[in-house]
Design an enzyme around this catalytic site. Structure first.
Site, PDB file in Angstrom:
ATOM      1  N   ASP A   1       4.894  -6.185   7.233  1.00 50.60           N
ATOM      2  CA  ASP A   1       3.464  -5.979   7.434  1.00 50.60           C
ATOM      3  C   ASP A   1       2.810  -7.358   7.505  1.00 50.60           C
ATOM      4  O   ASP A   1       2.821  -8.108   6.531  1.00 50.60           O
ATOM      5  CB  ASP A   1       2.899  -5.164   6.270  1.00 50.60           C
ATOM      6  CG  ASP A   1       1.431  -4.774   6.477  1.00 50.60           C
ATOM      7  OD1 ASP A   1       0.692  -5.564   7.100  1.00 50.60           O
ATOM      8  OD2 ASP A   1       1.040  -3.705   5.996  1.00 50.60           O
TER       9      ASP A   1
ATOM     10  N   LYS B   1      -8.222  -4.986   9.318  1.00 53.19           N
ATOM     11  CA  LYS B   1      -8.399  -6.209   8.521  1.00 53.19           C
ATOM     12  C   LYS B   1      -8.593  -7.424   9.442  1.00 53.19           C
ATOM     13  O   LYS B   1      -9.640  -7.570  10.052  1.00 53.19           O
ATOM     14  CB  LYS B   1      -7.178  -6.406   7.610  1.00 53.19           C
ATOM     15  CG  LYS B   1      -6.716  -5.151   6.881  1.00 53.19           C
ATOM     16  CD  LYS B   1      -7.763  -4.587   5.940  1.00 53.19           C
ATOM     17  CE  LYS B   1      -7.185  -3.499   5.035  1.00 53.19           C
ATOM     18  NZ  LYS B   1      -6.555  -2.361   5.712  1.00 53.19           N
TER      19      LYS B   1
ATOM     20  N   TYR C   1       0.857  -1.186   0.000  1.00 56.26           N
ATOM     21  CA  TYR C   1       0.000   0.000   0.000  1.00 56.26           C
ATOM     22  C   TYR C   1       0.895   1.238   0.000  1.00 56.26           C
ATOM     23  O   TYR C   1       1.672   1.446   0.916  1.00 56.26           O
ATOM     24  CB  TYR C   1      -0.848   0.025   1.269  1.00 56.26           C
ATOM     25  CG  TYR C   1      -2.218  -0.557   1.142  1.00 56.26           C
ATOM     26  CD1 TYR C   1      -2.512  -1.514   0.180  1.00 56.26           C
ATOM     27  CD2 TYR C   1      -3.242  -0.151   1.985  1.00 56.26           C
ATOM     28  CE1 TYR C   1      -3.776  -2.053   0.077  1.00 56.26           C
ATOM     29  CE2 TYR C   1      -4.515  -0.690   1.888  1.00 56.26           C
ATOM     30  CZ  TYR C   1      -4.775  -1.642   0.929  1.00 56.26           C
ATOM     31  OH  TYR C   1      -6.036  -2.169   0.835  1.00 56.26           O
TER      32      TYR C   1
END
Length: 216
Positions: free
Chosen positions: A178, A202, A113
């Site tokens: 991540d 998430k 991202y």
């Protein structure tokens, strides 16, 4: 390296009960906290008394509810500590800006991202599955961080965490992973990562009803 069950680690972590004996801890809504004895305050500001001993000053530093989540996530990931932030991107930004200064260089997976484009920090994006490419793009003395996802969002590319950590550490580079998509499956810190980040929105939240982040 021995196998560790993240579920067992969380089950054995310190459990906080509610204010009036509830099975679940109470949600702390206060921004500031009461100090009953004047002599306690200097000890708190000097760091002698802190949240590890249930002394709180201001929620920007620590909040009992948020601290409990941090403790559980540290247990899940097998790390010394964890800290919650206002979003996944704030966790990522906090880590990268701590590890990189002006002129710094990051090697990062191309499936991530976004990417830092400020403070004169440059980023080289790579195919994280191509270990030779990763090794080639790390510039000793300039590259500060290798940053990738254990399992990428949304392509589900799986990274070879132990080998990527070895490559980076051989060149004196910190590894940030991540682990948003695979916290119960992969434990990057146990595989060599220096810092683990999450978007709580998430997997951890599960209901897409909050925005928060973790740096671990």
């Amino acid at each position: 390296m021995h196998a560790v069950d993240p579920a067992d680690a969380m089950a054995n972590a310190r459990h906080e009960f509610g204010e009036h004996g509830g099975v679940n801890m109470s949600i702390e809504a206060s921004a500031t906290f009461t100090v009953m004895e004047p002599e306690t305050m200097p000890r708190m500001f000097s760091g002698e008394l802190g949240p590890d001993r249930d002394f709180f000053i201001y929620s920007r530093h620590f909040n009992p509810t948020v601290l409990n989540l941090s403790r559980l996530m540290a247990a899940l990931e097998g790390t010394e500590a964890a800290y919650c932030t206002s979003s996944g991107m704030s966790a990522i930004s906090s880590v990268l800006l701590q590890l990189c200064s002006s002129g710094g260089h990051i090697v990062a997976s191309r499936t991530l991202y976004g990417g830092p484009r400020a403070c004169n920090i440059t980023t080289t994006f790579v195919d994280i599955r191509d270990l030779e490419m990763v090794r080639r793009e790390i510039v000793e003395g300039r590259t500060k961080v290798l940053y990738f996802e254990a399992m990428s969002n949304p392509t589900l590319t799986v990274a070879n965490v132990p080998e990527l950590c070895r490559i980076a550490h051989d060149k004196g580079v910190m590894v940030v992973v991540d682990n948003t998509f695979a916290p119960m499956v992969v434990s990057p810190a146990r595989l060599g990562a220096d810092v683990v980040v999450h978007s709580i929105s998430k997997y951890i939240s599960g209901g897409a009803d909050i925005i928060a982040g973790l740096l671990i």
